[in-house]
Motif scaffolding. Sequence first.
Motif, PDB file in Angstrom:
ATOM      1  N   CYS A 128     -39.568   9.265  41.289  1.00  0.00           N
ATOM      2  CA  CYS A 128     -39.351   9.087  39.842  1.00  0.00           C
ATOM      3  C   CYS A 128     -40.454   9.692  38.970  1.00  0.00           C
ATOM      4  O   CYS A 128     -40.262   9.844  37.765  1.00  0.00           O
ATOM      5  CB  CYS A 128     -39.159   7.614  39.510  1.00  0.00           C
ATOM      6  N   TYR A 132     -39.888  10.959  34.072  1.00  0.00           N
ATOM      7  CA  TYR A 132     -40.156  10.355  32.760  1.00  0.00           C
ATOM      8  C   TYR A 132     -40.485  11.365  31.655  1.00  0.00           C
ATOM      9  O   TYR A 132     -39.923  11.267  30.565  1.00  0.00           O
ATOM     10  CB  TYR A 132     -41.225   9.263  32.882  1.00  0.00           C
ATOM     11  N   GLU A 173     -33.904   7.515  44.885  1.00  0.00           N
ATOM     12  CA  GLU A 173     -34.253   6.536  43.847  1.00  0.00           C
ATOM     13  C   GLU A 173     -33.225   6.492  42.748  1.00  0.00           C
ATOM     14  O   GLU A 173     -32.713   7.528  42.316  1.00  0.00           O
ATOM     15  CB  GLU A 173     -35.597   6.913  43.193  1.00  0.00           C
ATOM     16  N   CYS A 276     -37.147   1.045  38.692  1.00  0.00           N
ATOM     17  CA  CYS A 276     -36.629   1.972  39.692  1.00  0.00           C
ATOM     18  C   CYS A 276     -36.427   1.250  41.020  1.00  0.00           C
ATOM     19  O   CYS A 276     -37.091   0.254  41.311  1.00  0.00           O
ATOM     20  CB  CYS A 276     -37.548   3.179  39.861  1.00  0.00           C
TER      21      CYS A 276
HETATM   22 ZN    ZN Z   1     -39.943   4.932  41.140  1.00  0.00          ZN
END
Ligand code: ZN
Length: 309
Positions: A128, A132, A173, A276
């Motif tokens: 992840c 972002y 994920e 997540c």
């Molecule tokens: Zn993550």
Amino acid sequence: MNAPAKLVQSPEAFLTALFDESILIKTGVDGLYGRAGVFEEVIDGIENAVTKMAAGDQATRIHFPPGMPRKNLEKAGYLKSFPQLAGCVHSFMGDNTDHAKLVGMIERGEDWTEMQDATEVALTPAACYPLYPTVAAAGPVPEGGRLFDLKSYCFRHEPSKDPARMQLFRMREFVRIGTADEVTSFRATWLERGEKLIASLGLPCVIDVANDPFFGRTGRVLASSQRDQGLKFELLIPVTSDENPTACLSFNYHQNHFGSLWGMHFAGGEVAHSACVGFGLERTALALFRHHGTKVEAWPADVRRVLWG
Ligand code: ZN
Ligand code: AMP
């Protein structure tokens, strides 16, 4: 050899059995292995099962490469929290004279790594991390938030003889970005789904509160605060030890940490929260080999159906 009991004498014994059966292929570096076709089929099967479970969620699927901008890893605070795990790509950037020096050092068996400089690329430590900043750059988070389905090879510098602790491994994920309620109910849903999925694979598991391996003395404070607030849960399966089961799935609530760090907010200015859920694909595959043996043809029919339907 297909008797699961034999595989679990110790992490090292399990690793040796996996090498002997050519399920993992030795490279000479602990935690860096080749994967046999059958191992990859099991990984594909786990992914099929996960995809089926998430069908209808309409997640946006993105595949980042296993490298990410180094400056984003710095900004994410990774080097503050986990300097021991981070990996940065280095390359030779010299001229002809430097090149001659480099070749000479290698010929003499000297340490030549000083001839390389850090590139803009760092190895991705969790699937992840690259997401972002790209979400923030796309503008305000819409009403109802966003959901992503990611997969990446990840690097963590934790060389080990435990086959479940690799240096390069894959993480699938799901990442939810939205209000606190939206992201916490997403995590609650996946805690249930995760348990159901692992049970359908004929594997025993427990879920427990957990913490990340924050570095050093301040790290201990961060780890206990993470546990006290229940920000991280793990689904644990006995893989290389019955007493110390291995975290195969993780369920993390970041509160508005990444939202405020990267500037993910709603049109009204309110900072988004995120959560997540990470599936350790290699660890889950190893759990299957550990519990059902090394001959996948002999695995229970219902487990085979869940994997390869
Ligand atoms: Zn993550
Ligand atoms: P984490 O971000 O530490 O919660 O990791 C997410 C998931 O990746 C974990 O639940 C594990 O299944 C997997 N994982 C973490 N570290 C490793 C490793 N060194 N080798 C293999 N899988 C790992």
